[in-house]
Design an enzyme around this catalytic site. Structure first.
Site, mmCIF file in Angstrom:
data_model
loop_
_atom_site.group_PDB
_atom_site.id
_atom_site.type_symbol
_atom_site.label_atom_id
_atom_site.label_comp_id
_atom_site.label_asym_id
_atom_site.label_seq_id
_atom_site.Cartn_x
_atom_site.Cartn_y
_atom_site.Cartn_z
ATOM 1 N N LYS A 1 0.829 -1.214 0.000
ATOM 2 C CA LYS A 1 0.000 0.000 0.000
ATOM 3 C C LYS A 1 0.862 1.262 0.000
ATOM 4 C CE LYS A 1 -2.232 -0.779 3.832
ATOM 5 N NZ LYS A 1 -1.559 -1.999 4.315
ATOM 6 N N ARG B 1 12.363 -6.004 4.127
ATOM 7 C CA ARG B 1 11.908 -4.618 4.193
ATOM 8 C C ARG B 1 12.806 -3.761 5.093
ATOM 9 N NH1 ARG B 1 5.581 -3.113 4.200
ATOM 10 N NH2 ARG B 1 5.570 -2.877 6.439
ATOM 11 N N ARG C 1 0.301 -8.457 13.546
ATOM 12 C CA ARG C 1 -0.327 -7.419 12.704
ATOM 13 C C ARG C 1 -1.218 -8.049 11.638
ATOM 14 N NH1 ARG C 1 4.566 -4.386 10.392
ATOM 15 N NH2 ARG C 1 3.052 -3.110 9.297
ATOM 16 N N ARG D 1 -9.065 1.198 9.445
ATOM 17 C CA ARG D 1 -8.632 -0.167 9.766
ATOM 18 C C ARG D 1 -9.696 -0.916 10.576
ATOM 19 N NH1 ARG D 1 -3.079 0.190 8.885
ATOM 20 N NH2 ARG D 1 -1.839 -1.228 10.117
ATOM 21 N N ARG E 1 12.120 -1.816 10.667
ATOM 22 C CA ARG E 1 11.124 -1.245 11.567
ATOM 23 C C ARG E 1 10.871 -2.212 12.717
ATOM 24 N NH1 ARG E 1 6.134 0.246 7.760
ATOM 25 N NH2 ARG E 1 5.073 -0.923 9.371
HETATM 26 P P1 AMP Z 1 1.119 0.232 9.157
HETATM 27 O O1 AMP Z 1 2.422 0.831 8.801
HETATM 28 O O2 AMP Z 1 -0.032 0.817 8.389
HETATM 29 O O3 AMP Z 1 1.103 -1.272 9.118
HETATM 30 O O4 AMP Z 1 0.852 0.642 10.694
HETATM 31 C C1 AMP Z 1 1.766 0.346 11.715
HETATM 32 C C2 AMP Z 1 1.053 0.307 13.058
HETATM 33 O O5 AMP Z 1 0.426 1.582 13.311
HETATM 34 C C3 AMP Z 1 -0.074 -0.708 13.142
HETATM 35 O O6 AMP Z 1 0.399 -2.014 13.472
HETATM 36 C C4 AMP Z 1 -0.928 -0.102 14.260
HETATM 37 O O7 AMP Z 1 -0.318 -0.300 15.520
HETATM 38 C C5 AMP Z 1 -0.853 1.382 13.948
HETATM 39 N N1 AMP Z 1 -1.907 1.840 13.015
HETATM 40 C C6 AMP Z 1 -1.744 2.297 11.733
HETATM 41 N N2 AMP Z 1 -2.914 2.654 11.189
HETATM 42 C C7 AMP Z 1 -3.845 2.417 12.142
HETATM 43 C C8 AMP Z 1 -5.263 2.572 12.181
HETATM 44 N N3 AMP Z 1 -5.948 3.026 11.123
HETATM 45 N N4 AMP Z 1 -5.891 2.214 13.315
HETATM 46 C C9 AMP Z 1 -5.222 1.762 14.394
HETATM 47 N N5 AMP Z 1 -3.895 1.591 14.419
HETATM 48 C C10 AMP Z 1 -3.212 1.910 13.313
#
Ligand code: AMP
Length: 217
Positions: free
Chosen positions: A13, A125, A169, A86, A158
């Site tokens: 994404k 990554r 996740r 989400r 990360r």
């Molecule tokens: P991502 O990089 O989008 O996978 O996000 C990394 C982390 O940020 C996730 O594992 C969540 O802990 C938090 N996070 C990101 N977007 C959201 C969201 N829309 N709602 C809740 N937590 C989020």
């Protein structure tokens, strides 16, 4: 154009959102990047959300809805949402808010990816700790191995890309996204794209899908 990208962590994404934004002159709003920069800067919000992120858990809806609402309403042009919404609560709140300002989402693109491709993507990554640009050691390597093309900083893994956190996740994604996908599928302007292929092929497919969607819009 106003759109949202849905898809599990590792579906591409973030990288596709950057490409889409360059191609169509849109703003990329990545909820994960926004949260990580709050965390790294040690802001009051960053301190509240740190444990959720580091353990692969979702940040509570009320914090996310407020944060993303402020970011979206501050934009003067079109946008691509990446990682938000989400949960069903977030999707409904977003829908209400955009409806009130007469700027509904015009397209929701749902990224699906084969499970074995997902695990391979996580292993390689890397990100820049400074500007958060993402790389992959095989499919999108930096020009100089281990260093960011943009600011020369040493790339890192990360914390939430470590295997146990990744597993959590993906589980969390599967649990919370089913109702979100059903919600958007029933609203319309919803398309699915398989992003298991190479970066180049996926980019071509994604941009084609968007162009075709907006031709018929
Ligand atoms: P991502 O990089 O989008 O996978 O996000 C990394 C982390 O940020 C996730 O594992 C969540 O802990 C938090 N996070 C990101 N977007 C959201 C969201 N829309 N709602 C809740 N937590 C989020």
């Amino acid at each position: 154009m106003r759109m949202a990208l849905l898809g599990p962590p590792g579906a591409g994404k973030g990288t596709q959102a950057s490409r889409i934004c360059q191609t169509f002159d849109l703003v990329h709003l990545s909820s994960g990047d926004i949260l990580r920069s709050e965390k790294m800067a040690g802001t009051p919000l960053g301190l509240r959300i740190r444990d959720f992120i580091d353990n692969g858990l979702l940040v509570p809806d009320h914090l996310m809805i407020e944060l993303m609402q402020e970011k979206i309403l501050g934009l003067a042009k079109g946008f691509v949402l990446d990682g938000y919404p989400r949960t069903l609560n977030q999707a409904q709140a977003l829908n209400r808010m955009l409806f009130e300002v007469h700027r509904p989402l015009m397209l929701v693109l749902n990224f699906v990816v084969d499970p074995e491709v997902l695990s391979r993507r996580f292993e390689g990554r890397r990100i820049c700790p400074e500007c958060l640009t993402a790389y992959h050691i095989d499919s999108m390597p930096p020009k100089v191995a281990g260093f960011c093309d943009l600011d020369g900083k040493a790339l890192i893994i990360r914390e939430d890309d470590l295997p146990d956190v990744v597993r959590k996740r993906i589980e969390t994604y599967q649990e919370t996204m089913a109702p979100v996908i059903a919600f958007y599928a029933q609203l319309g302007n919803f398309k699915t794209v398989n992003t298991s292929g190479s970066f180049k092929d996926v980019t071509r497919m994604v941009l084609d899908k968007i162009r075709r969607h907006f031709e018929d819009f």
